[in-house]
Design an enzyme around this catalytic site. Structure first.
Site, PDB file in Angstrom:
ATOM      1  N   CYS A  29       0.194  10.865   8.893  1.00 24.24           N
ATOM      2  CA  CYS A  29      -0.952  11.538   8.314  1.00 24.24           C
ATOM      3  C   CYS A  29      -2.082  11.819   9.450  1.00 24.24           C
ATOM      4  O   CYS A  29      -2.937  12.324   9.050  1.00 24.24           O
ATOM      5  CB  CYS A  29      -1.403  10.699   7.258  1.00 24.24           C
TER       6      CYS A  29
HETATM    7  N1  LIG Z   1      -5.515   1.490   6.694  1.00 25.66           N
HETATM    8  C1  LIG Z   1      -5.380   1.179   8.058  1.00 25.66           C
HETATM    9  N2  LIG Z   1      -5.943   0.394   8.533  1.00 25.66           N
HETATM   10  C2  LIG Z   1      -6.064  -0.221   9.967  1.00 25.66           C
HETATM   11  N3  LIG Z   1      -5.209   0.404  10.813  1.00 25.66           N
HETATM   12  C3  LIG Z   1      -4.447   1.220  10.326  1.00 25.66           C
HETATM   13  C4  LIG Z   1      -4.621   1.557   8.642  1.00 25.66           C
HETATM   14  N4  LIG Z   1      -3.575   2.562   8.763  1.00 25.66           N
HETATM   15  C5  LIG Z   1      -2.745   2.940   9.760  1.00 25.66           C
HETATM   16  N5  LIG Z   1      -3.731   2.024  10.950  1.00 25.66           N
HETATM   17  C6  LIG Z   1      -3.148   1.785  12.137  1.00 25.66           C
HETATM   18  O1  LIG Z   1      -2.514   3.216  12.661  1.00 25.66           O
HETATM   19  C7  LIG Z   1      -1.332   3.077  13.150  1.00 25.66           C
HETATM   20  C8  LIG Z   1      -0.593   4.357  12.495  1.00 25.66           C
HETATM   21  O2  LIG Z   1      -0.693   4.435  11.107  1.00 25.66           O
HETATM   22  P1  LIG Z   1      -0.072   5.226   9.999  1.00 25.66           P
HETATM   23  O3  LIG Z   1       1.234   5.599  10.487  1.00 25.66           O
HETATM   24  O4  LIG Z   1      -0.416   4.835   8.849  1.00 25.66           O
HETATM   25  O5  LIG Z   1      -0.839   6.442  10.250  1.00 25.66           O
HETATM   26  S1  LIG Z   1      -0.621   7.700  11.019  1.00 25.66           S
HETATM   27  O6  LIG Z   1       0.615   8.403  10.323  1.00 25.66           O
HETATM   28  O7  LIG Z   1      -0.497   7.648  12.490  1.00 25.66           O
HETATM   29  O8  LIG Z   1      -1.842   8.453  10.467  1.00 25.66           O
HETATM   30  C9  LIG Z   1      -0.831   1.823  12.207  1.00 25.66           C
HETATM   31  O9  LIG Z   1       0.368   1.385  13.030  1.00 25.66           O
HETATM   32  P2  LIG Z   1       1.105  -0.081  12.812  1.00 25.66           P
HETATM   33  O10 LIG Z   1       0.289  -1.027  13.455  1.00 25.66           O
HETATM   34  O11 LIG Z   1       2.669   0.068  13.168  1.00 25.66           O
HETATM   35  O12 LIG Z   1       1.192  -0.285  11.156  1.00 25.66           O
HETATM   36  C10 LIG Z   1      -1.745   0.937  12.433  1.00 25.66           C
HETATM   37  O13 LIG Z   1      -2.110   0.263  13.549  1.00 25.66           O
END
Ligand SMILES: Nc1ncnc2c1ncn2[C@@H]1O[C@H](COP(=O)(O)OS(=O)(=O)O)[C@@H](OP(=O)(O)O)[C@H]1O
Length: 206
Positions: free
Chosen positions: A200
């Protein structure tokens, strides 16, 4: 990418803990982001083992499942996380009273929704916290885009982006949780993505 980072990426390709220690030495204002999706306890445990008070940034959209809120609460207590939450400027109740339930991904209003509940809070977090090192738990298995990434990269603002678990499989993650008796959460739903393999834009834009 600079040849320095190429060397780091090859030296630490299979050494997440070593990479985390290296990355902490590269800046003064590290953060780790989490959405408390499945397996997030792994990165949160790893970074806090090295730096117990690292700010853990959470954009709480207001649309998490009950299980995710309960998991977040339990993990924050268990790891004594220094959690820093960033909320959308409007509450979910306020937004829904005016605009109804969250729009689906084919709805033209979905981009505005994503901007309101996730991207704007994240950009506010970047402005307020001014991190110079950013840890995530991105994994190559997540999406085809992530399969092409390197564990360490630097964005155009100079922010060092570190994904120590990039090469880990779900089994590696599971084994780490077991070894450290850490909880997991599979009842997870991201309203801005809906589909598991969708990007996203949060990490691609920053
Ligand atoms: N709501 C929220 N709060 C804090 N951090 C968040 C949030 N959404 C995304 N992330 C961080 O961004 C990383 C990539 O997230 P996503 O896969 O959801 O997002 S994206 O597709 O890149 O937009 C995601 O990676 P991961 O650590 O692997 O989960 C998070 O570190």
């Amino acid at each position: 990418m600079s040849s320095d980072l190429d060397t780091v990426n090859s030296d630490f390709a299979n050494d997440p803990q070593g990479l985390i220690e290296w990355a902490f030495r590269q800046g003064q204002r590290p953060i780790c982001t989490t959405n408390f999706r499945p397996f997030e306890a792994v990165i949160l445990h790893m970074v806090t083992q090295v730096r117990p008070d690292i700010p853990i940034v959470w954009m709480d959209s207001g649309y998490n499942t009950e299980a995710t809120y309960q998991f977040a609460d339990a993990l924050i207590k268990r790891l004594n996380l220094n959690i820093v939450s960033f909320l959308p400027k409007r509450t979910r109740a306020h937004r829904e009273a005016l605009e109804g339930p969250m729009p689906g991904i084919d709805d033209p209003r979905h981009d505005v929704f994503t901007q309101e509940v996730k991207i704007e809070p994240f950009e506010r977090a970047l402005r307020e916290m001014r991190p110079d090192v950013w840890f995530t738990a991105l994994r190559a298995e997540d999406t085809p885009e992530r399969a092409k990434m390197q564990p360490v990269s630097r964005n155009e603002d100079g922010l060092l982006k570190v994904a120590p678990l990039l090469q880990w499989t779900a089994k590696d993650m599971y084994d780490y949780l077991q070894a450290h008796d850490l909880p997991n959460n599979f009842d997870y739903f991201d309203p801005t993505k809906v589909e598991e393999k969708r990007e996203c834009g949060l990490h691609l834009q920053h």
